[in-house]
Design a protein around this motif. Structure first.
Motif, mmCIF file in Angstrom:
data_model
loop_
_atom_site.group_PDB
_atom_site.id
_atom_site.type_symbol
_atom_site.label_atom_id
_atom_site.label_comp_id
_atom_site.label_asym_id
_atom_site.label_seq_id
_atom_site.Cartn_x
_atom_site.Cartn_y
_atom_site.Cartn_z
ATOM 1 N N THR A 53 64.301 31.107 75.725
ATOM 2 C CA THR A 53 63.154 30.612 76.128
ATOM 3 C C THR A 53 63.417 29.057 76.294
ATOM 4 N N GLU A 54 64.042 28.495 75.358
ATOM 5 C CA GLU A 54 64.447 26.931 75.420
ATOM 6 C C GLU A 54 65.310 26.649 76.729
ATOM 7 N N LEU A 55 66.190 27.641 76.921
ATOM 8 C CA LEU A 55 67.234 27.313 78.020
ATOM 9 C C LEU A 55 66.619 27.562 79.411
ATOM 10 N N ASP A 83 65.914 17.607 75.451
ATOM 11 C CA ASP A 83 65.596 18.102 74.309
ATOM 12 C C ASP A 83 65.722 19.694 74.369
ATOM 13 N N GLU A 84 65.088 20.379 75.427
ATOM 14 C CA GLU A 84 65.035 21.826 75.558
ATOM 15 C C GLU A 84 66.795 22.322 75.390
ATOM 16 N N LEU A 85 67.307 21.509 76.104
ATOM 17 C CA LEU A 85 68.895 22.247 76.196
ATOM 18 C C LEU A 85 69.384 22.114 74.730
ATOM 19 N N ALA A 86 69.145 21.000 74.246
ATOM 20 C CA ALA A 86 69.446 20.922 72.728
ATOM 21 C C ALA A 86 69.051 22.081 71.874
ATOM 22 N N HIS A 87 67.818 22.245 72.145
ATOM 23 C CA HIS A 87 67.074 23.303 71.497
ATOM 24 C C HIS A 87 67.915 24.705 71.598
ATOM 25 N N ALA A 88 68.111 24.822 72.697
ATOM 26 C CA ALA A 88 68.764 26.180 73.517
ATOM 27 C C ALA A 88 70.286 26.306 72.747
ATOM 28 N N GLU A 167 60.337 17.326 67.827
ATOM 29 C CA GLU A 167 60.361 17.158 69.471
ATOM 30 C C GLU A 167 59.335 18.067 70.206
ATOM 31 N N GLU A 168 59.146 19.222 69.874
ATOM 32 C CA GLU A 168 58.076 19.785 70.599
ATOM 33 C C GLU A 168 56.814 19.216 70.317
ATOM 34 N N THR A 169 56.477 18.484 69.226
ATOM 35 C CA THR A 169 55.297 17.773 69.166
ATOM 36 C C THR A 169 55.419 16.613 70.259
#
Ligand SMILES: [Fe+2]
Ligand SMILES: [Fe+2]
Length: 321
Positions: A53-55, A83-88, A167-169
């Motif tokens: 989902t993050e990716l 940020d999303e790539l880092a979460h993935a 980060e999502e916040t």
């Protein structure tokens, strides 16, 4: 030459009973040596959904970011994508530690085998849809990950989520700030409303089958998640519906004081015309079986987004060959 991948039975030495005792004594699971095969399978499943989902949000948001009204706004969107790539990366790194090689997961899987929510298969085509995705989709991500952060019994993920939550916040605040700002102009507000009409219901679907249809057994028991699908959907509505009311955008849901819960005011689940990005609400509700047929077939952007993510890797392989 690569050896055959070890089985979950080989990787996870504990019995189910030993895992239950370990958890009952208040300890977290820190790695494979604390896991049973069932625990390992379950944590791999939920980590894959989360990392996928993050990716996929990266190419989806990059497409929408092209419509940024100014360069600095594009910069904010790109920092969210980063940020999303880092979460993935966090999810895939943990999966690699659990015996699932990262390259195979990211670069060698068929687009249809990715496990992200259907909502990301529908293209985001404007800045309105970019900021609504932050206000709706990132809010959904926040609700789901906060639940995992609180309930997870897998220590390495639990600790990593402290940073992800913050980060999502920022992402959902970016969405809300823009929604508020755009609502001040009637033409912008009209266009936001048009996008919200398809995006709100699509995010309701995100939380999956209703509780009477879905057995959570092991997910709740092993603490992979704390709340059921319907509880998560309620938590999301409790965040989104009052905000939309406040800015004067209409959503098909309201709080019902008698039952002390949010109620959906349109046929749900419903048929969706993904090309036109329109719900066929006049046809009435459909069954969850029909929804699952649509989810399984994936939506318009699945091949395009996964293809973008895998393109460089395939190129490298071709050069090396
Ligand atoms: Fe994220
Ligand atoms: Fe996000």
């Amino acid at each position: 030459m690569t050896a055959a991948a070890p089985t979950v039975e080989e990787l996870a030495p504990r019995t189910e009973e030993e895992v239950r005792e370990h958890l009952a004594s208040g300890k977290l699971v820190e790695g494979l040596t604390h896991m049973s095969p069932e625990y390992l399978k379950g944590i791999r499943r939920i980590l894959t959904v989360s990392a996928d989902t993050e990716l996929i949000s990266a190419p989806a948001y990059l497409r929408a970011a092209q419509h940024a009204p100014a360069l600095n706004n594009f910069g904010s969107a790109v920092s969210i994508i980063q940020d999303e790539l880092a979460h993935a990366h966090i999810g895939y790194r943990l999966l690699a530690d659990l015996g699932v090689p990262k390259d195979g997961l990211i670069y060698e899987r068929d687009p249809g085998a990715f496990k992200y929510p259907y909502a990301f298969d529908v293209p985001l085509d404007s800045w309105y849809e970019m900021v609504l995705a932050n206000a709706l989709y990132d809010q959904a991500g926040f609700v789901l990950l906060s639940d995992v952060h609180q309930s997870s019994t897998f220590g390495p993920w639990k600790r990593a989520l402290a940073k992800v939550d913050k980060e999502e916040t920022f992402h959902l605040r970016h969405g809300r700030t823009w929604v508020k700002k755009l609502c001040a102009n009637p033409e912008d507000k009209r266009r936001l409303q048009a996008s919200l009409d398809w995006m709100f219901i699509l995010t309701l679907e995100w939380f999956g089958l209703p509780d009477e249809r879905k057995k959570h057994g092991i997910q709740l028991e092993y603490g992979f998640k704390g709340m059921s699908n319907d509880e998560l959907r309620q938590t999301w509505m409790a965040a989104v519906v009052p905000f939309m009311d406040e800015v004067g955008l209409r959503v098909p849901a309201h709080f019902d004081a008698d039952s002390d819960r949010y109620v959906i005011d349109c046929p749900f689940p419903a048929a969706f015309d993904a090309e036109a990005k329109r719900w066929l609400l006049d046809d009435g509700p459909i069954s969850w079986e029909d929804v699952m047929v649509r989810w399984k077939a994936r939506g318009p952007m699945n091949h395009d987004y996964v293809g973008r993510l895998q393109r460089g890797y395939r190129g490298q392989i071709a050069i090396a060959a």
